[in-house]
Design a protein around this motif. Structure first.
Motif, short mmCIF file in Angstrom:
data_model
loop_
_atom_site.label_atom_id
_atom_site.label_comp_id
_atom_site.label_asym_id
_atom_site.label_seq_id
_atom_site.Cartn_x
_atom_site.Cartn_y
_atom_site.Cartn_z
N VAL A 128 5.20 -5.54 6.94
CA VAL A 128 4.15 -4.68 6.38
C VAL A 128 3.02 -4.51 7.38
O VAL A 128 2.51 -3.38 7.58
N ARG B 145 1.95 -0.87 8.85
CA ARG B 145 0.60 -0.33 8.71
C ARG B 145 -0.01 -0.01 10.06
O ARG B 145 -0.68 1.02 10.23
N TRP C 118 6.18 -0.11 -2.32
CA TRP C 118 6.52 -1.35 -3.02
C TRP C 118 7.35 -1.01 -4.26
O TRP C 118 7.00 -0.09 -5.00
N THR D 262 0.04 -7.84 -1.16
CA THR D 262 -0.87 -6.97 -1.89
C THR D 262 -0.87 -5.57 -1.29
O THR D 262 -1.19 -5.40 -0.10
N PRO D 263 -0.51 -4.56 -2.06
CA PRO D 263 -0.60 -3.18 -1.56
C PRO D 263 -2.04 -2.81 -1.27
O PRO D 263 -2.97 -3.33 -1.88
N GLU E 38 -0.63 3.01 -0.82
CA GLU E 38 0.72 2.45 -0.84
C GLU E 38 1.22 2.42 -2.29
O GLU E 38 0.76 1.60 -3.09
N THR F 174 3.36 1.79 -5.71
CA THR F 174 4.21 0.77 -6.32
C THR F 174 5.06 1.43 -7.40
O THR F 174 4.52 2.01 -8.34
#
Length: 218
Positions: free
Chosen positions: A37, A41, A49, A75-76, A80, A82
């Motif tokens: 991740v 990024r 996610w 943690t998004p 991002e 989910t």
């Protein structure tokens, strides 16, 4: 705009509620996924996610029981998405394909739980949909897998004692053999993140070898 996405599949508390978690193939799944991740990024790739839910089942995948959430440590961030799926692959019961199409994504890296189930199935479906798939094996988790003839009521001790049970190593190897050259390029976390770190000038000097093309698909 990046044409690549990282799809993190089912790295959720549900699995940690099962006794077999103690036999997971990759105990540091959170750390491995976090490396992917962070690299994604940094490159400006889309991170998606995915969680698995079985509403009304009463089990660990029933959202009512509170376990359908990312494992602590993941943690998004803003932007991002989910998604929550109810199928084995991340496409069929979500709007993932629509989301990827809108973002112009053509390359997908997958990781998560389980190696040979939801992650592998997503890689196969993604390939059939025309995406260039990368499967990061050591950022996936599998478990000792019982023989099909073992009763569904078998205890963990019975599963582990059965000589027909496939080990996590066997399950992982079978998945890699099935995917490589057909549905996905199989890579490691180090291969995916190494070149990225070197390009970022973090002093490691580590570069990843270029993967072989996925070859004939189908």
């Amino acid at each position: 705009m990046s044409r690549a996405a990282l799809v993190v599949i089912d790295v959720q508390e549900s699995f940690r509620q099962r006794d077999i978690w103690a036999y997971a193939s990759q105990p540091d799944i959170v750390g491995q996924v976090d490396r992917l991740v962070t690299a994604a990024r940094r490159r400006g790739d889309l991170v998606v996610w995915v969680l698995h839910a079985e509403p009304g089942s009463g089990g660990v995948f029933d959202p009512a029981n509170g376990h359908v959430r990312l494992i602590d440590g993941l943690t998004p961030v803003a932007g991002e998405p989910t998604l929550v799926k109810t199928s084995h692959n991340a496409f069929t019961t979500t709007n993932l394909q629509q989301l990827l199409t809108f973002a112009g994504i053509r390359e997908i890296t997958v990781c998560g739980i389980r190696t040979e189930q939801c992650v592998e199935t997503t890689a196969r479906v993604g390939c059939d949909l025309g995406y260039e798939m990368t499967f990061v094996t050591d950022a996936t988790v599998t478990f000792p897998t019982p023989h099909r003839d073992l009763p569904a009521t078998a205890t963990l001790a019975e599963i582990l004692a059965d000589p027909r049970t496939l080990s996590v190593g066997e399950m992982t190897a079978r998945t890699e053999y099935a995917l490589a050259g057909r549905f996905a390029t199989v890579r490691t976390v180090e291969e995916v993140t190494g070149t990225d770190r070197a390009a970022a000038g973090d002093g490691t000097g580590v570069g990843a070898a270029q993967p072989e093309p996925a070859g004939v698909r189908g």
